[in-house]
Design a protein around this motif. Structure first.
Motif, PDB file in Angstrom:
ATOM      1  N   HIS A  94      -6.880 -17.117  49.384  1.00 28.94           N
ATOM      2  CA  HIS A  94      -6.999 -16.111  48.333  1.00 28.94           C
ATOM      3  C   HIS A  94      -5.885 -15.090  48.533  1.00 28.94           C
ATOM      4  CE1 HIS A  94     -11.164 -17.418  47.274  1.00 28.94           C
ATOM      5  NE2 HIS A  94     -11.169 -17.795  48.538  1.00 28.94           N
ATOM      6  N   PHE A  96      -3.881 -11.634  47.038  1.00 30.59           N
ATOM      7  CA  PHE A  96      -4.095 -10.451  46.204  1.00 30.59           C
ATOM      8  C   PHE A  96      -2.838  -9.605  46.185  1.00 30.59           C
ATOM      9  CE2 PHE A  96      -8.031 -11.878  47.998  1.00 30.59           C
ATOM     10  CZ  PHE A  96      -8.889 -11.888  46.924  1.00 30.59           C
ATOM     11  N   ASN A 105      -1.590 -13.114  42.503  1.00 31.99           N
ATOM     12  CA  ASN A 105      -3.055 -13.169  42.653  1.00 31.99           C
ATOM     13  C   ASN A 105      -3.530 -14.612  42.494  1.00 31.99           C
ATOM     14  OD1 ASN A 105      -4.062 -10.197  42.747  1.00 31.99           O
ATOM     15  ND2 ASN A 105      -2.446 -10.218  41.183  1.00 31.99           N
ATOM     16  N   THR A 107      -5.185 -18.267  43.816  1.00 31.73           N
ATOM     17  CA  THR A 107      -6.127 -18.944  44.704  1.00 31.73           C
ATOM     18  C   THR A 107      -5.653 -20.383  44.842  1.00 31.73           C
ATOM     19  OG1 THR A 107      -7.885 -17.571  43.804  1.00 31.73           O
ATOM     20  CG2 THR A 107      -8.556 -19.472  45.108  1.00 31.73           C
ATOM     21  N   GLU A 137      -5.098 -21.711  41.018  1.00 36.47           N
ATOM     22  CA  GLU A 137      -5.501 -20.893  39.877  1.00 36.47           C
ATOM     23  C   GLU A 137      -5.045 -19.463  40.128  1.00 36.47           C
ATOM     24  OE1 GLU A 137      -9.756 -21.324  39.631  1.00 36.47           O
ATOM     25  OE2 GLU A 137      -9.609 -23.146  38.427  1.00 36.47           O
ATOM     26  N   THR A 138      -4.811 -18.743  39.037  1.00 32.31           N
ATOM     27  CA  THR A 138      -4.629 -17.308  39.208  1.00 32.31           C
ATOM     28  C   THR A 138      -5.996 -16.646  39.077  1.00 32.31           C
ATOM     29  OG1 THR A 138      -3.391 -15.358  38.521  1.00 32.31           O
ATOM     30  CG2 THR A 138      -4.149 -16.817  36.769  1.00 32.31           C
ATOM     31  N   ARG A 139      -6.097 -15.406  39.522  1.00 31.21           N
ATOM     32  CA  ARG A 139      -7.369 -14.696  39.457  1.00 31.21           C
ATOM     33  C   ARG A 139      -7.421 -13.911  38.153  1.00 31.21           C
ATOM     34  NH1 ARG A 139      -8.855 -15.275  44.929  1.00 31.21           N
ATOM     35  NH2 ARG A 139     -10.793 -14.176  44.526  1.00 31.21           N
ATOM     36  N   ASP A 140      -8.596 -13.758  37.592  1.00 31.70           N
ATOM     37  CA  ASP A 140      -8.759 -12.993  36.358  1.00 31.70           C
ATOM     38  C   ASP A 140      -8.802 -11.506  36.707  1.00 31.70           C
ATOM     39  OD1 ASP A 140      -9.590 -11.747  34.075  1.00 31.70           O
ATOM     40  OD2 ASP A 140     -11.191 -13.182  33.622  1.00 31.70           O
ATOM     41  N   ARG A 144     -11.845  -8.058  38.792  1.00 30.28           N
ATOM     42  CA  ARG A 144     -11.708  -7.234  40.003  1.00 30.28           C
ATOM     43  C   ARG A 144     -12.814  -6.197  40.053  1.00 30.28           C
ATOM     44  NH1 ARG A 144      -6.065  -5.433  42.567  1.00 30.28           N
ATOM     45  NH2 ARG A 144      -5.142  -7.511  42.714  1.00 30.28           N
TER      46      ARG A 144
ATOM     47  N   GLU B 137     -15.133  -9.393  43.631  1.00 24.48           N
ATOM     48  CA  GLU B 137     -14.977  -9.667  42.200  1.00 24.48           C
ATOM     49  C   GLU B 137     -16.359  -9.845  41.587  1.00 24.48           C
ATOM     50  OE1 GLU B 137     -12.560 -13.194  41.971  1.00 24.48           O
ATOM     51  OE2 GLU B 137     -10.698 -12.074  42.123  1.00 24.48           O
TER      52      GLU B 137
ATOM     53  N   LEU C 143      -6.963 -19.825  33.547  1.00 16.22           N
ATOM     54  CA  LEU C 143      -6.529 -19.428  34.895  1.00 16.22           C
ATOM     55  C   LEU C 143      -5.772 -20.538  35.627  1.00 16.22           C
ATOM     56  CD1 LEU C 143      -9.714 -17.486  36.078  1.00 16.22           C
ATOM     57  CD2 LEU C 143      -7.650 -16.567  34.984  1.00 16.22           C
TER      58      LEU C 143
END
Lengths: 171, 171, 171
Positions: A94, A96, A105, A107, A137-140, A144, B137, C143
């Motif tokens: 992960h 950030f 960002n 994963t 994947e990117t984080r949404d 947050r 999150e 994502l």
């Protein structure tokens, strides 16, 4: 000690190397990461392929793009043959960084494919590591969630609560 | 048994304590969670800091806000020195509650920083636990997916399939 | 070897069965998955309940709906009694398929509830497995993040980098 029991000790040593690598990366302790590899080790890590020392230069540049990483390990399958071991470890890393930059960002779901060797003095260490990527994947950013002030926060530096707590061990 | 082999048994006992803690939390088995700590243990858990018994009161109130928790463990690095051990465990705790309340559907990435002690009678248990939060999150309610009826569902109570299955062990 | 130390070897063998199962599923190596079960084993897996060989037929049909699976294991609590063991393993299975079909992109949080038996010749294998589902979500297609070309990709087949690397072990 008979052979099967000594294999358990070998596996413990190997497992701890993989764990210390993650601690070293997430806390940005370069010496700790370095100690997981033999001096002539090779790392194949996406666009990077080369010696462990060059890998560390490269990895530290990559990590400067993030505020925090969290290398979470799952399945670790160790196959031992004398002074060699083949180790496959599932991982989800992960990453950030600035919330509005999806590339900071990510994963990543991947596997470390490691060749371990036991050598005199150094003991069990990584001789070759290959990173095999399975998904990304990117984080949404909308998800947050702020950690309340009352919670102790992890850091990448000497002030991570881990370090103070470990001093108790020697006390 | 020689020392290295007996250390493996120490580590197994320690590892099982951390695992039983998660089973106890997710199945809401208060006695099981309690048995993971020494009587005078301290837990530092966000806004809570105090004795294990007070911690359990606090934690049970927290958990009443959720329908389900899933404490998923990764990297566990055990450092042993005689009757003491320092243990860092990576965890991702998935919390579920009413779908439209983001505060009841959090995913937390954190580490348990544990000081274990081995004492007479009690054996290896947690003497001090500190929770270090790394990220948080909320879950996207639009992504919830119903589990088909044909699937066996986990519960927090005595009807979780785990319990019936474990009876076979004693049979 | 005394009893506690031999229990460690039992647990290693059991742990490795659960790990090989996941390798077999994610790499689609049917023989490897089959070898994790006793011949008369039963698997209770959602709508499927039956023999291991029928389970494999069913599971392979299910898996054909996905391009990739990633069975990530966490907490594994082994309880040993002689030639029997009860094993609870937390898992999160990441499924990937066509991006616009949510049913092919599910993330499942569940536990394997396994009854292991040690038998002559076969050793420790699964005698009964029950899947207990805890939560399920679909993945947000927005994502998805492309893995850069320079990265080595995992596959389900003989060209996954795992296989070539393991040959080194025998060399």
């Amino acid at each position: 000690m008979d052979r099967p029991a000594s294999e358990l000790l070998d596996e413990r040593e190997i497992r701890n190397v993989v764990l210390r690598y993650c601690r070293g990366i997430d806390r940005m302790d370069r010496e700790l990461v370095r100690s997981c590899y033999h001096d002539d080790a090779v790392d194949v890590h996406g666009p990077f392929r080369g010696s462990v020392d060059d890998f560390l230069d490269w990895a530290w540049r990559q990590m400067s793009r993030h505020d925090r990483t969290f290398h979470f390990l799952g399945n670790m399958l160790i196959e031992l043959r004398g002074d060699r071991a083949h180790v496959e470890t599932y991982a989800i890393a992960h990453h950030f960084g600035e919330a509005d930059d999806p590339a900071r960002n990510l994963t990543l779901g991947f596997r470390y494919i490691d060749r371990f060797e036991r050598r005199d003095v150094a003991g069990w260490r990584i001789a070759q590591r290959v990173l095999v990527s399975d998904w990304c994947e990117t984080r949404d950013p909308a998800l947050r969630w702020p950690i309340p002030d009352a919670y102790l926060l992890g850091t990448r530096g000497a002030d991570d609560p881990l370090h103070e707590s470990r001093e108790w061990l020697e006390g």
